[in-house]
Design a protein around this motif. Structure first.
Motif, PDB file in Angstrom:
ATOM      1  N   ALA A 129      39.400  29.084  50.235  1.00 22.91           N
ATOM      2  CA  ALA A 129      40.336  30.034  50.743  1.00 22.91           C
ATOM      3  C   ALA A 129      41.118  30.838  49.852  1.00 22.91           C
ATOM      4  O   ALA A 129      41.234  31.903  49.989  1.00 22.91           O
ATOM      5  N   TYR A 130      41.257  30.282  48.447  1.00 23.51           N
ATOM      6  CA  TYR A 130      41.789  30.840  47.462  1.00 23.51           C
ATOM      7  C   TYR A 130      40.855  32.052  47.253  1.00 23.51           C
ATOM      8  O   TYR A 130      41.127  33.351  46.824  1.00 23.51           O
ATOM      9  N   VAL A 131      39.599  31.818  46.951  1.00 20.86           N
ATOM     10  CA  VAL A 131      38.814  32.780  46.439  1.00 20.86           C
ATOM     11  C   VAL A 131      38.609  33.958  47.549  1.00 20.86           C
ATOM     12  O   VAL A 131      38.734  35.146  47.331  1.00 20.86           O
ATOM     13  N   LEU A 132      38.389  33.654  48.981  1.00 19.97           N
ATOM     14  CA  LEU A 132      38.315  34.654  49.732  1.00 19.97           C
ATOM     15  C   LEU A 132      39.618  35.534  49.926  1.00 19.97           C
ATOM     16  O   LEU A 132      39.325  36.463  50.240  1.00 19.97           O
ATOM     17  N   ASP A 133      40.687  34.846  49.647  1.00 20.35           N
ATOM     18  CA  ASP A 133      41.948  35.766  49.910  1.00 20.35           C
ATOM     19  C   ASP A 133      42.263  36.652  48.628  1.00 20.35           C
ATOM     20  O   ASP A 133      42.531  37.758  48.885  1.00 20.35           O
ATOM     21  N   GLN A 134      41.657  36.041  47.467  1.00 21.66           N
ATOM     22  CA  GLN A 134      41.713  36.979  46.351  1.00 21.66           C
ATOM     23  C   GLN A 134      40.540  38.325  46.542  1.00 21.66           C
ATOM     24  O   GLN A 134      41.015  39.411  46.179  1.00 21.66           O
ATOM     25  N   LEU A 135      39.478  38.032  47.153  1.00 21.36           N
ATOM     26  CA  LEU A 135      38.798  39.106  47.419  1.00 21.36           C
ATOM     27  C   LEU A 135      39.149  40.017  48.584  1.00 21.36           C
ATOM     28  O   LEU A 135      38.993  41.246  48.474  1.00 21.36           O
ATOM     29  N   TRP A 136      39.687  39.343  49.616  1.00 18.52           N
ATOM     30  CA  TRP A 136      40.417  40.098  50.740  1.00 18.52           C
ATOM     31  C   TRP A 136      41.412  41.138  50.202  1.00 18.52           C
ATOM     32  O   TRP A 136      41.912  42.257  50.555  1.00 18.52           O
ATOM     33  N   ARG A 137      42.175  40.572  49.244  1.00 21.11           N
ATOM     34  CA  ARG A 137      43.305  41.432  48.655  1.00 21.11           C
ATOM     35  C   ARG A 137      42.688  42.645  47.635  1.00 21.11           C
ATOM     36  O   ARG A 137      43.000  43.636  47.664  1.00 21.11           O
ATOM     37  N   ARG A 138      41.683  41.995  47.093  1.00 19.23           N
ATOM     38  CA  ARG A 138      40.869  43.239  45.928  1.00 19.23           C
ATOM     39  C   ARG A 138      40.501  44.293  46.795  1.00 19.23           C
ATOM     40  O   ARG A 138      40.499  45.500  46.437  1.00 19.23           O
ATOM     41  N   LEU A 139      39.945  43.962  48.245  1.00 22.07           N
ATOM     42  CA  LEU A 139      39.466  45.095  48.874  1.00 22.07           C
ATOM     43  C   LEU A 139      40.599  45.753  49.731  1.00 22.07           C
ATOM     44  O   LEU A 139      40.382  46.784  50.507  1.00 22.07           O
ATOM     45  N   ARG A 140      41.883  45.461  49.504  1.00 16.25           N
ATOM     46  CA  ARG A 140      43.115  45.877  50.116  1.00 16.25           C
ATOM     47  C   ARG A 140      43.116  45.841  51.636  1.00 16.25           C
ATOM     48  O   ARG A 140      43.797  46.829  52.343  1.00 16.25           O
ATOM     49  N   ILE A 141      42.356  44.920  52.078  1.00 17.64           N
ATOM     50  CA  ILE A 141      42.304  44.694  53.488  1.00 17.64           C
ATOM     51  C   ILE A 141      43.676  44.439  53.902  1.00 17.64           C
ATOM     52  O   ILE A 141      44.077  44.666  55.197  1.00 17.64           O
ATOM     53  N   ASP A 142      44.481  43.777  53.087  1.00 13.92           N
ATOM     54  CA  ASP A 142      45.897  43.349  53.590  1.00 13.92           C
ATOM     55  C   ASP A 142      46.690  44.473  53.607  1.00 13.92           C
ATOM     56  O   ASP A 142      47.395  44.858  54.576  1.00 13.92           O
ATOM     57  N   GLN A 143      46.531  45.585  53.006  1.00 14.68           N
ATOM     58  CA  GLN A 143      47.147  46.912  53.118  1.00 14.68           C
ATOM     59  C   GLN A 143      46.554  47.753  54.068  1.00 14.68           C
ATOM     60  O   GLN A 143      47.339  48.349  54.726  1.00 14.68           O
ATOM     61  N   ILE A 144      45.166  47.564  54.347  1.00 13.24           N
ATOM     62  CA  ILE A 144      44.562  48.524  55.501  1.00 13.24           C
ATOM     63  C   ILE A 144      45.299  47.759  56.671  1.00 13.24           C
ATOM     64  O   ILE A 144      45.711  48.742  57.639  1.00 13.24           O
TER      65      ILE A 144
END
Length: 543
Positions: free
Chosen positions: A60-75
């Motif tokens: 979950a930590y690695v997926l969360d870091q990639l999720w944030r790197r793709l800025r999906i949280d901001q999207i």
């Protein structure tokens, strides 16, 4: 025997005042690596601390870091804001959506089981617990914003990975539902979307979402939906679509091309298999600055296919077990014949087995009545491989068709491609089509790793949202695989060994991550993800 206990010293630390405490810490850390994560945390805990729980942390930590790197949280925050009025806080919705995506990648399950997994069996940063209804509300919101979210996520992926989408692969699959009856038909537009009552005219198409169709899972007896996916040559999934279960492949690719018209893509060569080879599809794909590479059905009997296969010429070796030959039979399209010697040998072996089986089936059938021979002929007709080698004489007797067998020998190990791009070499056309296997690998992973089926939802909107969650999970998985060079099952197993332990003592509660192994450090380094903090949370006891 000495009749008394004799101590055996395994290791001596020397005098207490000369003790190298750093060396002791290194020794304890080394020995802890031999234990399970939870046991290691217990062994290294202070005497006044109680070890209360341990959950997987690394995946979950690695997926969360990639999720944030793709800025999906901001999207998610952007597309969730109303055009007018007060801005909404989308943090909670974003965290639930990420948790559902992580669940598909790490431990796919129903939404009820996913809520329990999020609450009890994993650490999701910023989300200590959730409920089933919260998950459903997040999925309903996701369905409403799918179009904007897909476009913005692709823009971020293209920027992060420097994607140049010159070849775009498209294919469809189906997934079935174990229902007694299909959905009731409702009015739909040309894209398969439901129409509201005031939008539906008398000529609107009527179809249920989960309905009968030609199943690609060999389950024609169950209602299904059709799912399409566009993938880059590196296997990065660009976008997903859903249609009612009776949708025809021949028309879907036109809608896909139209809906991606406004995306910021470079020149695209669409790559599709033989199911999309109609003349209307080819005309549609050529519009604008686009081109196509499409497989042709060798047994279609069309004049173009027959002319291409009969044309003489020399094959060119382009890759291991691949030879190509370009033939010119059209002013607009180019035809490339591909030949795989290993596949040709397999085809020859399979045909010999079929002929032997057919020979046994029709042996002594001349003695049967016309009715009995007709029954056998009908059973063989349901088996295309056998039926292809069978002929019936004018009086109804069954024979091996040697002429068809000879014709089949000429097709062994071959497939025919049609391309509209005048600049691609025959080698590029052949290798480009071969990469269509990336889409097939995507479907395989969607069904086996991400567990697309079974789908536990009943409402059409939530089924569509479920597919989008699977697409997002596959996107994160593919980025991880292409960056590290490893498969996701291997990566997931290694990351799941990184645990988060919770300790409670007289002074409070804290959460600590187990020591990283070399394999885990190497994975994080390849992904350029920072090492997690050793102490994740610290809560002092109330005074």
């Amino acid at each position: 025997m000495k009749g008394r206990a004799v101590p055996k010293v395994l290791f001596t630390f020397g005098r207490e005042d000369d003790l190298d405490r750093d060396a002791v810490r290194r020794l304890v850390a080394s020995l802890s690596k031999l234990l399970e994560p939870g046991d290691a945390l217990t062994a290294t805990a202070a005497p006044d601390l109680e070890f209360t729980s341990s959950v997987p942390f690394g995946g979950a930590y690695v997926l969360d870091q990639l999720w944030r790197r793709l800025r999906i949280d901001q999207i998610v925050g952007r597309v969730g804001q109303p055009k007018r009025g007060r801005r909404r806080d989308m943090t909670a919705t974003e965290r639930v959506l990420f948790a559902l995506v992580a669940n598909r990648a790490l431990a796919p399950s129903s939404k009820l089981a996913a809520a329990e997994w999020i609450t009890n069996d994993v650490h999701i940063d910023g989300l200590a617990a959730t409920g089933e209804q919260t998950c459903y509300r997040a999925m309903d919101w996701l369905h409403e914003v799918t179009g904007d979210l897909e476009k913005q996520v692709f823009d971020e992926v293209a920027d992060l990975l420097n994607l140049e989408v010159d070849l775009l692969f498209f294919d469809t699959t189906s997934t079935y539902f174990e229902l007694e009856e299909p959905d009731e038909p409702v009015a739909r537009d040309d894209t398969g979307r439901k129409l509201d009552g005031d939008q539906a005219g008398d000529d609107a198409k009527q179809a249920g979402f989960r309905t009968y169709g030609k199943s690609k899972d060999s389950r024609d007896d169950l209602p299904q939906i059709v799912i399409g996916m566009a993938v880059t040559r590196d296997g990065i999934p660009v976008r997903c679509w859903c249609w009612p279960g009776n949708a025809s492949d021949q028309t879907l690719i036109r809608q896909v091309k139209d809906e991606m018209r406004d995306w910021t893509l470079s020149k695209i060569v669409w790559v599709a298999d033989r199911g999309f080879s109609s003349a209307e599809n080819r005309r549609h794909l050529r519009k604008g600055d686009h081109a196509y590479i499409i497989g042709e059905k060798l047994r279609s009997g069309s004049p173009e296919v027959q002319a291409a296969l009969s044309r003489q010429g020399r094959y060119q070796d382009v890759a291991e077990n691949m030879r190509v030959k370009e033939v010119r039979i059209s002013d607009t399209d180019r035809f490339v014949i591909c030949h795989n010697p290993e596949a040709a040998e397999r085809d020859r072996h399979m045909r010999e087995q079929l002929v032997a089986q057919l020979t046994d089936l029709i042996a002594d059938t001349d003695k049967l009545s016309d009715f009995k021979r007709g029954e056998l002929r009908g059973r063989i007709a349901d088996k295309p491989g056998l039926n292809r080698c069978l002929r019936a004489t004018p009086v109804g007797k069954l024979r091996i068709d040697q002429a068809k067998i000879k014709a089949e020998e000429n097709l062994d190990g071959k497939y025919l491609l049609r391309c509209s791009d005048p600049h691609l070499s025959a080698e590029d056309i052949a290798l480009g089509y071969k990469q269509l296997l990336e889409v097939e690998r995507g479907w395989r992973d969607m069904k086996q790793i991400i567990d697309l089926r079974p789908v536990y939802h009943r409402l059409e909107e939530r089924i569509r949202a479920h597919v989008i969650l699977c697409w997002l999970a596959l996107l994160l998985i593919r980025i991880t695989e292409t960056t590290t060079g490893s498969t996701w099952p291997q990566i997931r197993r290694e990351l799941d060994r990184l645990h988060l332990g919770t300790f409670t003592g007289s002074t409070g509660t804290f959460q600590q991550v187990t020591a990283l192994t070399k394999a885990q450090r190497d994975l994080l380094a390849k992904l350029e993800i920072p090492v997690p903090k050793q102490i994740v949370a610290l809560q002092p006891a109330p005074c």
